[in-house]
Design an enzyme around this catalytic site. Structure first.
Site, PDB file in Angstrom:
ATOM      1  N   LYS A  13      50.162  56.808  46.773  1.00 43.09           N
ATOM      2  CA  LYS A  13      49.917  56.141  46.999  1.00 43.09           C
ATOM      3  C   LYS A  13      51.919  56.749  46.697  1.00 43.09           C
ATOM      4  CE  LYS A  13      48.856  53.055  44.533  1.00 43.09           C
ATOM      5  NZ  LYS A  13      47.738  53.543  43.772  1.00 43.09           N
ATOM      6  N   ARG A  88      48.623  44.193  42.149  1.00 47.17           N
ATOM      7  CA  ARG A  88      47.227  45.127  41.259  1.00 47.17           C
ATOM      8  C   ARG A  88      45.998  43.754  41.377  1.00 47.17           C
ATOM      9  NH1 ARG A  88      49.477  49.610  39.829  1.00 47.17           N
ATOM     10  NH2 ARG A  88      48.010  51.342  39.304  1.00 47.17           N
ATOM     11  N   ARG A 127      47.360  65.847  37.926  1.00 44.66           N
ATOM     12  CA  ARG A 127      48.865  65.848  38.842  1.00 44.66           C
ATOM     13  C   ARG A 127      50.222  66.040  37.194  1.00 44.66           C
ATOM     14  NH1 ARG A 127      49.517  60.031  40.004  1.00 44.66           N
ATOM     15  NH2 ARG A 127      49.103  59.329  38.231  1.00 44.66           N
ATOM     16  N   ARG A 160      51.170  63.121  32.844  1.00 50.73           N
ATOM     17  CA  ARG A 160      51.157  61.940  32.409  1.00 50.73           C
ATOM     18  C   ARG A 160      50.481  60.703  31.732  1.00 50.73           C
ATOM     19  NH1 ARG A 160      51.254  58.239  37.637  1.00 50.73           N
ATOM     20  NH2 ARG A 160      50.384  56.381  35.706  1.00 50.73           N
ATOM     21  N   ARG A 171      41.122  53.417  33.853  1.00 48.18           N
ATOM     22  CA  ARG A 171      42.146  52.903  35.115  1.00 48.18           C
ATOM     23  C   ARG A 171      40.819  52.927  36.472  1.00 48.18           C
ATOM     24  NH1 ARG A 171      46.520  57.454  35.676  1.00 48.18           N
ATOM     25  NH2 ARG A 171      46.970  56.249  37.448  1.00 48.18           N
TER      26      ARG A 171
HETATM   27  P1  AMP Z   1      50.618  53.951  38.765  1.00 55.31           P
HETATM   28  O1  AMP Z   1      52.051  54.572  38.110  1.00 55.31           O
HETATM   29  O2  AMP Z   1      50.834  52.756  39.971  1.00 55.31           O
HETATM   30  O3  AMP Z   1      49.653  54.269  38.044  1.00 55.31           O
HETATM   31  O4  AMP Z   1      50.714  52.675  37.556  1.00 55.31           O
HETATM   32  C1  AMP Z   1      50.757  53.218  35.689  1.00 55.31           C
HETATM   33  C2  AMP Z   1      50.525  51.944  34.876  1.00 55.31           C
HETATM   34  O5  AMP Z   1      51.314  50.607  35.222  1.00 55.31           O
HETATM   35  C3  AMP Z   1      49.077  51.011  35.647  1.00 55.31           C
HETATM   36  O6  AMP Z   1      48.011  51.725  34.727  1.00 55.31           O
HETATM   37  C4  AMP Z   1      49.296  49.619  34.257  1.00 55.31           C
HETATM   38  O7  AMP Z   1      48.787  49.836  33.238  1.00 55.31           O
HETATM   39  C5  AMP Z   1      51.371  49.798  35.276  1.00 55.31           C
HETATM   40  N1  AMP Z   1      51.492  48.697  35.781  1.00 55.31           N
HETATM   41  C6  AMP Z   1      51.547  48.865  37.094  1.00 55.31           C
HETATM   42  N2  AMP Z   1      51.794  48.140  38.180  1.00 55.31           N
HETATM   43  C7  AMP Z   1      50.854  47.821  38.201  1.00 55.31           C
HETATM   44  C8  AMP Z   1      51.176  46.006  38.527  1.00 55.31           C
HETATM   45  N3  AMP Z   1      50.918  45.331  39.790  1.00 55.31           N
HETATM   46  N4  AMP Z   1      50.174  45.200  37.118  1.00 55.31           N
HETATM   47  C9  AMP Z   1      49.405  45.050  35.852  1.00 55.31           C
HETATM   48  N5  AMP Z   1      49.893  46.313  35.956  1.00 55.31           N
HETATM   49  C10 AMP Z   1      50.646  47.709  36.570  1.00 55.31           C
END
Ligand code: AMP
Length: 217
Positions: A13, A88, A127, A160, A171
């Site tokens: 994404k 999400r 990554r 990360r 996750r």
């Molecule tokens: P990402 O970079 O999209 O993988 O997001 C990393 C982390 O941020 C996720 O594992 C969640 O802990 C938090 N996060 C990101 N977007 C959301 C969302 N829309 N709702 C809740 N938590 C989020």
């Protein structure tokens, strides 16, 4: 062009969001990036988010919804946006719908990047990201020109915290339980398009663009 990118962690994404933003001259809004920036800056939002992000859990809906509403109200999002990592949960999707309807600019499309779980695991463990500019690399398929350093800004790359194996597993479970049901949510509204998310970023981009041109009429 107002669209959301759906897909599991590691589906691509972020990469596609960046490429699409450049292509269509609209902002790429990634809630993960917004939360990580708040965490790096040590703001109260960042401190709250850290408790969930570091464990691979979702930040509470009301917190993330607030962040997204504020970001979507900024002038650069007036003519379109690409949302990545939001919504999400069903509550987030409903709140997004309500907010966009209120402002007279309903969502046009939800693009699902479809990638098998084994590929996701491989992508996430390899990554590496730039803590300064957010660029993302893959140790095998998209390595930086100088090992361990960002091509764009020269900073040392990191893994990360939530890409560690034990957090990744959580996750992916959270994704299946809470986010996958959104595929149905958008399919019912006739907004969902499914794109095969394997191949090079350029190949996937070509598929996504074709889907967008077909879907946004
Ligand atoms: P990402 O970079 O999209 O993988 O997001 C990393 C982390 O941020 C996720 O594992 C969640 O802990 C938090 N996060 C990101 N977007 C959301 C969302 N829309 N709702 C809740 N938590 C989020």
């Amino acid at each position: 062009m107002r669209l959301v990118l759906l897909g599991a962690p590691g589906a691509g994404k972020g990469t596609q969001g960046e490429l699409l933003a450049r292509e269509y001259h609209i902002p790429h809004i990634a809630t993960g990036d917004l939360l990580r920036a708040a965490m790096a800056a040590g703001t109260p939002l960042g401190e709250e988010a850290r408790r969930y992000v570091s464990r691979g859990e979702l930040v509470p809906d009301e917190v993330v919804i607030g962040v997204v509403r504020e970001r979507l109200a900024a002038p650069d999002a007036e003519h379109g946006f690409i949302l990545d990592g939001f919504p999400r949960t069903e509550a987030q999707a409903k709140s997004l719908d309500a907010f966009l309807e209120e402002s007279g600019r309903p969502l046009k499309l939800a693009v699902f990047l479809d990638v098998e779980p084994e590929v996701l695991m491989r992508r996430l463990s390899a990554r590496r990201v730039c803590p300064k500019c957010g660029a993302s690399y893959h140790l095998e398929s998209r390595p930086p020109k100088t090992p361990e350093y960002c091509d764009a800004c020269g900073s040392r790359l990191i893994q990360r915290e939530d890409d560690r194996e034990e957090v990744v597993a959580r996750r992916l479970r959270v994704y299946q339980a809470q986010t996958e049901p959104l595929l149905d949510f958008y399919a019912r509204r006739g907004l969902l398009v499914r794109v095969a998310g394997t191949g090079t970023p350029a190949e996937i981009l070509a598929r996504v663009k074709a889907a967008i041109e077909e879907g946004v009429k």
